[in-house]
Scaffold this motif. Sequence first.
Motif, PDB file in Angstrom:
ATOM      1  N   SER A  58       0.838  -1.200   0.000  1.00 27.11           N
ATOM      2  CA  SER A  58       0.000   0.000   0.000  1.00 27.11           C
ATOM      3  C   SER A  58       0.870   1.247   0.000  1.00 27.11           C
ATOM      4  N   GLY A  94       3.751   0.568   2.362  1.00 28.14           N
ATOM      5  CA  GLY A  94       3.298  -0.222   3.496  1.00 28.14           C
ATOM      6  C   GLY A  94       3.146  -1.675   3.084  1.00 28.14           C
ATOM      7  N   THR A 132       1.484  -5.645   4.300  1.00 24.21           N
ATOM      8  CA  THR A 132       0.711  -6.533   5.170  1.00 24.21           C
ATOM      9  C   THR A 132       0.885  -7.953   4.663  1.00 24.21           C
ATOM     10  N   ASN A 189       3.091   0.047   8.420  1.00 25.41           N
ATOM     11  CA  ASN A 189       2.478   1.246   7.863  1.00 25.41           C
ATOM     12  C   ASN A 189       3.488   2.380   7.954  1.00 25.41           C
ATOM     13  N   ARG A 210      -5.307   6.228   0.878  1.00 25.92           N
ATOM     14  CA  ARG A 210      -4.440   5.047   0.847  1.00 25.92           C
ATOM     15  C   ARG A 210      -4.889   4.133  -0.290  1.00 25.92           C
ATOM     16  N   TYR A 222      -4.030   0.350  -2.349  1.00 30.65           N
ATOM     17  CA  TYR A 222      -3.388  -0.923  -2.031  1.00 30.65           C
ATOM     18  C   TYR A 222      -3.645  -1.958  -3.121  1.00 30.65           C
TER      19      TYR A 222
END
Length: 645
Positions: free
Chosen positions: A164, A177, A179, A202, A636, A638
């Motif tokens: 992201s 970022g 995840t 983040n 944001r 992603y």
Amino acid sequence: MNRSAAFLSAVVAVAPAIAAEPSDRLERVVVTGTRTPTLLHDSPVKVDVVEGEEIARLSKGTLRQVLEVMPGVVVRRNQKDGYNVQMGGFNGDHVLVLINGQPVISPTGSSVDLDQISVNNIRQIEIVRGAASVLYGSSAMGGVINIITDTPEGSALTADYEVSAFPGNAIDDERWGHTAKINASTRWEQWRLGGSVQHIANPGFEYDPDTVVQNGGAVDKDFATLSVGRHWDDLQIRYNGQWFEETKNKPQSAIPGQNALIQYQSDVTQWQHDFRIEKSHQWHVNGRYLEHDELSGNSNGLRQTDILLAELDAQWIVSSGAIEWVAGGVLHTDELDQYRIDTGTTEVDNASRDSAEAYLQANWRTGDTQWLGGLRVQNDSDFGWHEAIKLSISHVVKQQTLKWQWRGGVGSSYRVPNLKERYYVFDHSNLGYMVLGNSALVPETALSTNAGVEVIWEPASSQWQFSGDIELHHTEAEAFITTQLDREASEEAGLDISVYQNLEEATLSGVDISMSARNLNWHWQVHYSYLQTEGEQGKRLTERPRHVVKASVSYDFDNVDSTLQTYLVYEGDVSPAQGYTDIGRDHFTTVNLVYQHHLTAHWQFRAGAENLTDTHRDPALTQSGRWDARPVTARRVYLGFGYRF
């Protein structure tokens, strides 16, 4: 008001529908409204449900992204860059968040940070709005959010990765970022085993790169879970363990004449152990032990905070003719220690509280009418005896293509001040404010009423289903706990010092209206909430929106096995926070978009944008003392992939 009405009319014209449930999904089982397994359409208490499939589409990270779009739920970014929830005008200290029926974190800090709860391995989320103290005790005055996790049934292994960015607001040294998570489960003889790991990085965001201050600092989170369970006919045992670690860092200001920066930082480690033994539909015993260690504050004034919780609860279910009886008890203890690092001062020395609780509930069904009545008593080590009583009624009218369900109820509730409100010191002196606990707080009580009707229409000659729901609620609270600006202390210290205090009384009233329409491909939904709050001298409670609109449209593409969803959140006439002298902006609208596509039976792809229009708070407004209700978070975007082995 005219602006809000025009906006609502436009949304309703575009999206004729929130919370529709097609016939094949109305048979879902819920437990939160009655503490027993109940078919959703038979529940005498209104329960909103988010299923695992919807959760997975909305978020691969934390609970905050899911609840932001749920009807009747308002999500607020707090002063520590976490996220708290509001329901019916009650803030996070009055809303109890549960995992599998037990509290997420100690009442020591009962305003749960939604950004510290992973959405990994969640089967469904159940939301009950309104007074719930009879079933769930203190901290459930405004409602309950129950997160129900999945039980591993067989062998499976899944992996997921998401990247992201905050385009236009990225921090130069780290723009991306990440995840990543892995879930695994297996079955060995009668044992079920499951585990997961998740990492969230983040990088944060800033709106003016020429200043030292970052509007959103870097945050790293790590989660690890383990579940072990076994069945013997109708008897089962289960253990769930979770480890969580979070690190935050956000530059706040420069030290004059030095290269060093003052930063807000937070290092959190939490261990949680849950044990359960259950005989299906008859009784269960739960145990929980939790340790929460936190080093947080400004880099020139760090505090070490340690929280411990231990809880044991048991419940029995007995059916006698048309009446189902539920009885239970809870033993609870928690502790708080706080130590200031730079001065070596012990600010909270082993503060603790204990409580013992018992409850009894009867659910009586006669024809198409249900009566639900309950009583709870609690003895608290610091505040003595408290009780809550509630009576609800629901009536169902079924026609050929229509189903009506009428609901109403009245109930009392209570909340004992938590240790955070009584003792905690939250020091942001370099930003000009402090929040202090108050050891003189007394328990708060409330009397709540609600009434509503839900209708579901399934035309015989159509594949569409339409539903609508309207619910009115009213609460009269006494000794209501909130933060108040201490003007004398503020003038003396040259800071805005807020202290937890009891308001003599507070009133919270409102209405929630939901509509939805769906068929095999389309799902249209819209929800409107109106809220009026009043505290001392007729003043509104702070940071509460008077108008909230949440609308969503999704489309399932049959031929390519994909889903496109967009959802909108509008908040209007938001009351200002403490310490603001003027209102700069009291309303905002955000739009989110997500596309999910199953490439093969194993591969899944998704892309999306949160806060598509980059609607965010203007730092210049807040620095000039003017209230800006817009969210802090930047846009944001992603992109993610998932694989099932």
